[in-house]
Structure formats: C-alpha cells, structure tokens
Design an enzyme around this catalytic site. Structure first.
Site, PDB file in Angstrom:
ATOM      1  N   LYS A  79       0.861  -1.182   0.000  1.00 31.65           N
ATOM      2  CA  LYS A  79       0.000   0.000   0.000  1.00 31.65           C
ATOM      3  C   LYS A  79       0.894   1.227   0.000  1.00 31.65           C
ATOM      4  O   LYS A  79       2.035   1.162   0.456  1.00 31.65           O
ATOM      5  CB  LYS A  79      -0.853  -0.010   1.287  1.00 31.65           C
ATOM      6  N   GLY A 184     -26.198   1.187   2.011  1.00 26.55           N
ATOM      7  CA  GLY A 184     -25.354   1.861   1.020  1.00 26.55           C
ATOM      8  C   GLY A 184     -25.528   1.270  -0.366  1.00 26.55           C
ATOM      9  O   GLY A 184     -25.100   0.147  -0.634  1.00 26.55           O
ATOM     10  N   VAL A 185     -26.215   2.033  -1.240  1.00 21.85           N
ATOM     11  CA  VAL A 185     -26.421   1.536  -2.608  1.00 21.85           C
ATOM     12  C   VAL A 185     -25.656   2.445  -3.586  1.00 21.85           C
ATOM     13  O   VAL A 185     -26.232   3.075  -4.460  1.00 21.85           O
ATOM     14  CB  VAL A 185     -27.927   1.408  -2.972  1.00 21.85           C
ATOM     15  N   GLY A 186     -24.341   2.477  -3.381  1.00 20.64           N
ATOM     16  CA  GLY A 186     -23.449   3.222  -4.270  1.00 20.64           C
ATOM     17  C   GLY A 186     -22.966   2.306  -5.383  1.00 20.64           C
ATOM     18  O   GLY A 186     -23.711   1.454  -5.876  1.00 20.64           O
ATOM     19  N   ASN A 187     -21.711   2.461  -5.754  1.00 21.74           N
ATOM     20  CA  ASN A 187     -21.170   1.691  -6.887  1.00 21.74           C
ATOM     21  C   ASN A 187     -21.326   0.185  -6.708  1.00 21.74           C
ATOM     22  O   ASN A 187     -21.740  -0.509  -7.626  1.00 21.74           O
ATOM     23  CB  ASN A 187     -19.680   2.012  -7.065  1.00 21.74           C
ATOM     24  N   VAL A 188     -20.974  -0.321  -5.538  1.00 25.12           N
ATOM     25  CA  VAL A 188     -21.045  -1.765  -5.312  1.00 25.12           C
ATOM     26  C   VAL A 188     -22.453  -2.167  -4.852  1.00 25.12           C
ATOM     27  O   VAL A 188     -23.052  -3.108  -5.401  1.00 25.12           O
ATOM     28  CB  VAL A 188     -20.006  -2.217  -4.265  1.00 25.12           C
TER      29      VAL A 188
HETATM   30  P1  NAD Z   1     -19.556   4.289  -2.965  1.00 27.80           P
HETATM   31  O1  NAD Z   1     -19.060   5.542  -2.344  1.00 27.80           O
HETATM   32  O2  NAD Z   1     -19.874   4.276  -4.431  1.00 27.80           O
HETATM   33  O3  NAD Z   1     -20.887   3.798  -2.210  1.00 27.80           O
HETATM   34  C1  NAD Z   1     -21.075   3.905  -0.844  1.00 27.80           C
HETATM   35  C2  NAD Z   1     -22.521   4.306  -0.641  1.00 27.80           C
HETATM   36  O4  NAD Z   1     -22.790   4.263   0.765  1.00 27.80           O
HETATM   37  C3  NAD Z   1     -22.822   5.726  -1.126  1.00 27.80           C
HETATM   38  O5  NAD Z   1     -24.013   5.711  -1.904  1.00 27.80           O
HETATM   39  C4  NAD Z   1     -23.012   6.501   0.173  1.00 27.80           C
HETATM   40  O6  NAD Z   1     -23.933   7.565   0.039  1.00 27.80           O
HETATM   41  C5  NAD Z   1     -23.541   5.420   1.095  1.00 27.80           C
HETATM   42  N1  NAD Z   1     -23.370   5.698   2.518  1.00 27.80           N
HETATM   43  C6  NAD Z   1     -22.359   6.321   3.151  1.00 27.80           C
HETATM   44  N2  NAD Z   1     -22.598   6.367   4.480  1.00 27.80           N
HETATM   45  C7  NAD Z   1     -23.772   5.723   4.679  1.00 27.80           C
HETATM   46  C8  NAD Z   1     -24.541   5.433   5.823  1.00 27.80           C
HETATM   47  N3  NAD Z   1     -24.172   5.817   7.038  1.00 27.80           N
HETATM   48  N4  NAD Z   1     -25.692   4.736   5.668  1.00 27.80           N
HETATM   49  C9  NAD Z   1     -26.102   4.346   4.438  1.00 27.80           C
HETATM   50  N5  NAD Z   1     -25.407   4.605   3.309  1.00 27.80           N
HETATM   51  C10 NAD Z   1     -24.269   5.301   3.435  1.00 27.80           C
HETATM   52  O7  NAD Z   1     -18.480   3.170  -2.600  1.00 27.80           O
HETATM   53  P2  NAD Z   1     -18.350   1.710  -3.232  1.00 27.80           P
HETATM   54  O8  NAD Z   1     -17.306   1.723  -4.260  1.00 27.80           O
HETATM   55  O9  NAD Z   1     -19.712   1.200  -3.544  1.00 27.80           O
HETATM   56  O10 NAD Z   1     -17.761   0.905  -1.993  1.00 27.80           O
HETATM   57  C11 NAD Z   1     -18.587   0.544  -0.904  1.00 27.80           C
HETATM   58  C12 NAD Z   1     -17.752  -0.166   0.153  1.00 27.80           C
HETATM   59  O11 NAD Z   1     -17.147  -1.327  -0.410  1.00 27.80           O
HETATM   60  C13 NAD Z   1     -16.592   0.680   0.713  1.00 27.80           C
HETATM   61  O12 NAD Z   1     -16.418   0.346   2.052  1.00 27.80           O
HETATM   62  C14 NAD Z   1     -15.408   0.195  -0.100  1.00 27.80           C
HETATM   63  O13 NAD Z   1     -14.198   0.377   0.603  1.00 27.80           O
HETATM   64  C15 NAD Z   1     -15.741  -1.287  -0.240  1.00 27.80           C
HETATM   65  N6  NAD Z   1     -15.084  -1.903  -1.394  1.00 27.80           N
HETATM   66  C16 NAD Z   1     -15.312  -1.416  -2.651  1.00 27.80           C
HETATM   67  C17 NAD Z   1     -14.680  -2.013  -3.735  1.00 27.80           C
HETATM   68  C18 NAD Z   1     -14.921  -1.524  -5.129  1.00 27.80           C
HETATM   69  O14 NAD Z   1     -14.557  -2.233  -6.082  1.00 27.80           O
HETATM   70  N7  NAD Z   1     -15.535  -0.374  -5.317  1.00 27.80           N
HETATM   71  C19 NAD Z   1     -13.811  -3.109  -3.537  1.00 27.80           C
HETATM   72  C20 NAD Z   1     -13.616  -3.595  -2.237  1.00 27.80           C
HETATM   73  C21 NAD Z   1     -14.264  -2.974  -1.167  1.00 27.80           C
END
Ligand code: NAD
Length: 365
Positions: A79, A184-188
């Site tokens: 890292k 959390g319904v973001g990217n993942v």
């Molecule tokens: P993202 O920022 O696209 O989505 C996160 C979502 O969670 C957002 O929509 C945000 O508004 C919401 N959020 C934040 N705080 C919240 C709360 N208190 N209650 C409800 N919703 C809340 O991020 P992502 O890329 O979807 O990643 C999500 C998680 O998965 C992170 O912890 C990230 O480290 C982990 N992760 C992601 C990846 C990847 O490929 N993107 C890989 C491994 C781990």
C-alpha cells in the site's frame, strides 16, 4: 521505533519519499511478496502526523497480503500513502513525482486508486512508471466496456459470496423471496442489489444520498429503510456496503438476520466482534474474502484474462467462503479468524519468491 512498531509484522520493505519541489511526502509499505509483487491502493489523506500515516500504511498493506492470498492471486500485499489534502495539495507535478518514485521500486509494488486518488491520477503517475494498475480501457468481465472501475466485479463477487452463505446457513440454492437489507447503494451496493433482484430476492435499502436511494427504489423496486435501522431489520441477510466498523457493540446485539455478507472494508469495529457474531449464531462472511472481486479484476487487467477467466476466478470466492464456514463449524472458531488462518496458509506456503516476475504484471509502454 519502526521495526518494533505494533503494526510492523515483518514487513519486507518500507520507503519514505520526499520531493521538496512538489511537496510530495509519501510512504510505500510492502508487507509480503511470497506470492508475487505487492499490489494495493495509493491513498492520499491529510494525516494529522507521520505516526498516523505509518500506522495506516502498515495496517493496509498487511491487509492486502491477506486479501490477495485468500483470493488465490499471484500477488503480494502493499500500500502507499501520500500525506496531504487531496483537494488542496494534489497537483500534476506531485503525482508525476510519485510515479517516478514507484518506478524506482522496480515493480515490487504496483499502485491502484484508493481514497483521495482517482483513475486519472494513476494515469498521470503512469507517465513515469509502468507500475500502476486499474487504468486500462478494455472489455470488462460482463462484456461491457470497462474504464478500470472494479465495482462491477466486486459486486458480482459479493453476490457469489452471499449465495455461498445462504447455502451454508439455510441449505438453499434459491434466493427467491430471500429478504436482504443493503446499507449503502453506491457503486457496489446498487449492483449487488440488481443481482439479488434478478435472483428473486426482496430488498430493503438505506443510503445517506437521496439520489442513490431513489435509484434503487425506482429501478429495482427496493423498499427504503431508515439509515439507523437497516442493520436490525427482520430480514435473512444484511449486506453492509457503505463504510467500515459498522459491526460493533451497538449494532451486533440488534441484528436479527442470520447472515452478514457485505462489501464494505473493515466491517468489524474490533477483532473480538468476530466472536460476538459467532456467539449470536450470525454467519459472518469476512469482508476481505467476499469483496475480493475488485483485486481479481485488477490482476487480470495486468496479466490479460478473458471475461470468462475473470468470472471463473471470482466464482471461487464462493468456494473459499464455503471452506471458511465449514472450518468454522468444525473448530468453533469465528469465521474472520478462520479466514486469516486460511490466508496465512496460502501465502506462507509460497516460500520460493515471487511466482510471477514483476515484469509480467507490469504494463509495457
Ligand atoms: P460508494 O461511495 O460508491 O458507495 C457507498 C454508498 O454508501 C454511497 O451511496 C453513500 O452515500 C452510502 N453511505 C455512506 N454512508 C452511509 C450510511 N451511514 N448509511 C447508508 N449509506 C451510506 O463506494 P463503493 O465503491 O460502492 O464501496 C462501498 C464499500 O465497499 C466501501 O467500504 C469500499 O471500501 C468497499 N469496497 C469497494 C470495492 C470496489 O470495487 N468499489 C472493492 C472492495 C471494497
């Protein structure tokens, strides 16, 4: 001070890089390269002091060794952190200086995006080094054009892992009518929700961003839940996909679901919460096992891998979790502890040096 640091854990390499002209102050940590060159994110954060930065980079780098080994990838763990506020201190010159530093490490560490850095930032570093990842345009594992964003693969892997947990806990391959609450319904989280919807599950979702919440409601027919209640809903599975440390003293006693399976990193607030979940008979899919889809995708971006190869590798997340669950039942040990043990078995048996030469993993040109 460094070799006796509580997080040092036999790191192979730690380097400090300072470039007075651009203001770059960076640390690269390489924990273990017995399976291959170390791959991990480059984080930019305004750490309060150097000690905080050292602690973070050591902890995160070790975590990458465990994640890649558990996913059976020919990668080690590393890292990097850049000390500074990404909104104020990030510049093209600083990123280029970082690229030159990475090149100097000869490919033993490969950087990917992380919080505070983006794919365009990594591309700037890439002007001076071959050792950056997650930056290539190509056809993704789902046949769609991919910009390098690993989220679709992470979501698919989380879906596979969640199915393995359902099979183990409820003895069923069918997700029809399964009740799942997603925090959390973001990217993942959104993509995970879509896989679950297609498999017939019923969804409850929470998000602090109204537009993300509405998208899940309108496009997937999910029901909105209060942010404060999502983990304690009377559902079969809770899937935390927002942030870490949500499995803690306050939340665990209220969980009614039989399974916790979500993509967010560092879900356990403290290591002992692993055992607390087990005591409550809640099957916990360890975060670094279930969310490995992203690192698998990045690996194949560099080595070249067809969408079918990537999908087949991501499908093994289900097998790894099944092994963790079975061992946990047999030994009575919590699943997180078993996942650590299994990862150690997978990287400690590789004692003959990198199984893939760094050049094979590095971009040419
Ligand atoms: P993202 O920022 O696209 O989505 C996160 C979502 O969670 C957002 O929509 C945000 O508004 C919401 N959020 C934040 N705080 C919240 C709360 N208190 N209650 C409800 N919703 C809340 O991020 P992502 O890329 O979807 O990643 C999500 C998680 O998965 C992170 O912890 C990230 O480290 C982990 N992760 C992601 C990846 C990847 O490929 N993107 C890989 C491994 C781990």
């Amino acid at each position: 001070m460094l070799f006796s640091h509580p997080e040092f854990d036999n790191h192979e390499h730690l380097s400090f890089f300072c470039d007075a002209e651009t203001g770059l102050k960076a640390i690269v940590a390489i924990h273990n390269t017995s399976r291959g060159p170390a791959l991990g994110g480059c984080r930019m954060f305004p750490y309060a002091n150097d000690e905080e930065a050292v602690r973070d980079v050591l902890r995160l780098s070790k975590g990458m060794t465990y994640k890649s080994a558990l996913a059976n990838l020919d990668l080690g763990g590393g890292k990097s952190v850049i000390i500074g506020d990404p909104r104020q201190q990030k510049s093209q010159a600083l990123l280029e200086a970082m690229g030159r530093h990475l090149e100097g490490l000869g490919g033993q560490y490969i950087a990917a995006e992380d919080s505070g850095t983006s794919v365009p930032d990594l591309k700037i570093m890439g002007h001076h080094t071959r050792h950056v990842a997650g930056v290539a345009y190509r056809t993704g594992f789902d046949g769609q054009p991919s910009t390098g964003d690993p989220s679709p693969v992470t979501a698919y892997g989380t879906f596979i892992g969640l199915k393995a947990a359902v099979r183990h806990k409820f003895g069923s391959h069918d997700l029809t009518g399964l009740k799942v609450a997603i925090q959390g319904v973001g990217n993942v989280g959104f993509r995970l929700a879509r896989h679950l919807k297609e498999a017939g599950a019923e969804l409850w979702v929470s998000d602090i961003h109204e537009d993300n919440l509405q998208r899940a409601i309108e496009e997937l027919g999910a029901r909105a839940a209060n942010a404060g209640d999502i983990l304690s809903l009377p559902v079969d599975v809770v899937a935390p996909c927002a942030m870490g440390a949500v499995l803690n003293d306050r939340s665990i006693p209220g969980i009614k679901a039989g399974i916790v399976a979500g993509a967010a990193n560092n879900l356990l607030d403290r290591p002992e919460h692993d055992a607390l979940l087990k005591q409550r008979n809640i099957l916990y899919a360890p975060d670094f096992a279930i969310n490995a889809g992203g690192i698998i995708d990045v690996f194949y971006e560099r080595t070249g891998g067809s969408p079918d190869t990537i999908r087949a590798h991501v499908d093994t997340i289900g097998d790894t979790l099944a092994e963790i669950f079975t061992r946990s039942d047999r030994t009575g040990l919590p699943t997180g502890e078993i996942a650590n043990e299994l990862a150690e078995e997978r990287f400690k048996k590789h004692t003959t040096g990198a199984s893939l030469a760094p050049e094979r993993l590095s971009r040419t040109g």
